[in-house]
Write an enzyme that holds these catalytic residues in place. Structure first.
Site, mmCIF file in Angstrom:
data_model
loop_
_atom_site.group_PDB
_atom_site.id
_atom_site.type_symbol
_atom_site.label_atom_id
_atom_site.label_comp_id
_atom_site.label_asym_id
_atom_site.label_seq_id
_atom_site.Cartn_x
_atom_site.Cartn_y
_atom_site.Cartn_z
ATOM 1 N N LYS A 165 9.425 -1.061 3.410
ATOM 2 C CA LYS A 165 10.034 -0.262 4.476
ATOM 3 C C LYS A 165 11.498 -0.583 4.772
ATOM 4 O O LYS A 165 11.916 -0.605 5.924
ATOM 5 C CB LYS A 165 9.228 -0.442 5.773
ATOM 6 C CG LYS A 165 7.801 0.058 5.684
ATOM 7 C CD LYS A 165 7.032 -0.220 6.967
ATOM 8 C CE LYS A 165 6.600 -1.663 7.060
ATOM 9 N NZ LYS A 165 5.646 -1.904 8.162
ATOM 10 N N ASP A 200 -0.298 -4.889 11.593
ATOM 11 C CA ASP A 200 -0.394 -3.877 12.671
ATOM 12 C C ASP A 200 -1.673 -3.044 12.578
ATOM 13 O O ASP A 200 -2.228 -2.619 13.593
ATOM 14 C CB ASP A 200 0.848 -2.970 12.733
ATOM 15 C CG ASP A 200 1.157 -2.262 11.435
ATOM 16 O OD1 ASP A 200 0.559 -2.601 10.398
ATOM 17 O OD2 ASP A 200 2.020 -1.362 11.448
HETATM 18 MG MG MG Z 1 4.667 -0.289 14.215
#
Ligand code: MG
Ligand code: ADP
Length: 465
Positions: A165, A200
């Site tokens: 990312k 997450d």
């Molecule tokens: Mg997040």
């Protein structure tokens, strides 16, 4: 007329290469299941890593006390504190703060990044009010949500496998991220213990389970994409430790790295991947997630400009710039339902630098957004269907018994804010499951569930528990 013909030809070609007929999606789901199984066996060539999280129990509701959480994994990072009141009182109080990560820190050194985070956390701790209660003599405890692939070595330790990312930091790979964070906290003079390190997806799963007992999987659709789910520990061939008492183990699939020759990979995907920070990696993520969708649209518009003079005789220079078109802008164009497509016009002017676009050009731009978003949403639905298959929740029980209710927690800015994306995802999932089964499968937005989830896991793994 010649221009029109060329435009039509390019669009037809784009529609064809990005199309995702349901039969193809079923094949992709099956390929996902195959790769998941390989990952669980520890096959190093598996396209999905299926990481063991050391989370063998999800929150029960009994968690009590003051806990902190820190969420690092995208464009922003968040700090959170929560006062948990047990079964009856639940979340008594919570506060959070969000800080955006300066871009230079995403490609700097790991020490700079962790120092920045620890400093923000330390500042946040200083603002803790009297309405939060830490029993005397106790150390503050933290759940660390770190949304990159980690080889977990226990519930509170793990080494970074790779950055994704848009993060690219030298030196951190192979290091224990909890010890990096702990050292940075020490440098700040902050006395706090990391008792849980979670992805997450795992945080979202924990937060989702806390509010709904039927949550068995969590999906993130934000800057990147990933999924976690509850697996039977004895189905994890690569697990060599003692079987957990619960019989379960949460698996972080790291499905963003999924690839398969069934995926409808276009020339635009290939070029974007080639020029990315991590070529050849995170192929599924690059077709689905918020970091990339706007960029795919830009690349298609650029081709239309080049090959079919969509914006006139000159190719707009701004359109040549990678990542100028962000997914939120794409979403705004896609949702424009005005008669003159005014928002599309404004975006094309502001972002591409072409004033006075014709209605036809605006219509085409919106159509490209539709094609790219639809492919992404349908591929994400195929992944979810794969997980449901893996869990045996994709069909009615063979014995004719009652279908158990299945809940899936979803979070991430893409899913939360891009309505046409989320509704396409949901209708595709319904389509794949069929009416009977889909009536017992619910998807729910677990808004920022990962923060609370990490705090809950910090609580259940407290040194005082
Ligand atoms: Mg997040
Ligand atoms: P992260 O994934 O970085 O932890 P989020 O879950 O908040 O953070 O997701 C942020 C991402 O969501 C952005 O990178 C963007 O791609 C996407 N996003 C945010 N707002 C919108 C929007 N309005 N429409 C489409 N996508 C959005």
């Amino acid at each position: 007329a010649e221009r029109k013909r060329k435009v039509g030809a390019v669009i037809e070609d784009v529609e064809r290469t990005l199309s995702t007929p349901t039969a193809l999606l079923r094949g992709i789901s099956d390929a996902m299941v195959t790769e998941m199984e390989r990952g669980l066996r520890g096959d190093i060539h598996a396209a999905v890593k299926m990481l063991i999280t050391y989370v063998d129990n999800l929150p029960t509701g009994n968690e009590q006390g003051l806990f902190y959480a820190l969420d690092l994994g995208g464009t922003n990072f968040r700090v959170l504190r929560v006062q948990l009141g047990g079964k009856e009182k639940r979340v008594v109080r919570q506060q959070y703060n969000e800080v955006s990560i300066p871009p230079h820190l995403m490609v700097g050194t790991s020490m700079e990044l962790f120092d920045f985070i620890a400093a923000a956390l330390s500042k946040f701790v200083e603002t803790e009010g009297d309405d939060f209660h830490l029993p005397v003599g106790r150390q503050r405890e933290l759940g660390f949500t770190f949304s990159f692939p980690v080889n977990q070595t226990s519930i509170s330790s793990g080494t970074l496998i790779k950055w994704t990312k848009g993060f690219s930091i030298n030196g951190a790979i192979g290091e224990d991220v909890v010890s990096e964070l702990s050292k940075a906290m020490e440098r700040q003079g902050l006395d706090m213990k990391v008792t849980a390190l979670v992805n997450d997806t795992v945080g979202t799963l924990a937060g989702g389970r806390y509010v709904d007992n039927d949550v068995v999987a969590a999906i993130i659709l934000g800057t990147g994409t990933n999924a976690a789910y509850v697996e039977h520990a004895n189905a994890i061939a690569k697990w060599t430790g003692l079987l957990p008492k619960s019989g379960n183990m949460v698996i972080n699939t790291e499905w963003g790295s999924f690839k398969s020759d069934k995926l409808p990979l276009s020339e635009f995907d290939k070029a974007m991947d080639f020029e990315s920070l991590n070529p050849g990696e995170q192929i599924y993520e690059k077709m689905i997630s918020g970091m990339y969708l706007g960029e795919i649209v830009r690349r298609i518009l650029l081709k239309l400009a080049h090959d079919a003079s969509l914006f006139g005789d000159v190719v707009p220079p701004k359109l040549e710039q990678p990542f100028v078109l962000r997914t939120p802008d794409m979403s705004a164009m896609h949702h424009d339902s005005s008669h003159d497509l005014n928002i599309v016009g404004v975006k094309l002017k502001d972002i591409v630098g072409v004033a006075d676009t014709s209605l036809e050009v605006r219509y085409i731009a919106r159509h490209i957004c539709d094609i790219v978003a639809e492919r992404a949403a349908r591929l994400a639905a195929a992944g979810i269907f794969g997980i449901l298959k893996k869990l045996g929740r994709d069909k009615l029980p063979s014995g004719g018994g009652k279908m158990p209710r299945t809940a899936i927690a979803l979070d991430g800015g893409l899913y939360e804010h891009y309505k046409k994306f989320s509704s396409c995802l949901e209708s595709t999932l319904t389509d794949l499951l069929g009416e009977d089964v889909s009536s017992s499968v619910v998807t729910k937005l677990a808004n920022d569930g990962s923060g609370i989830g990490a705090a809950l896991l910090a609580a259940s793994h407290s040194q005082y528990a």
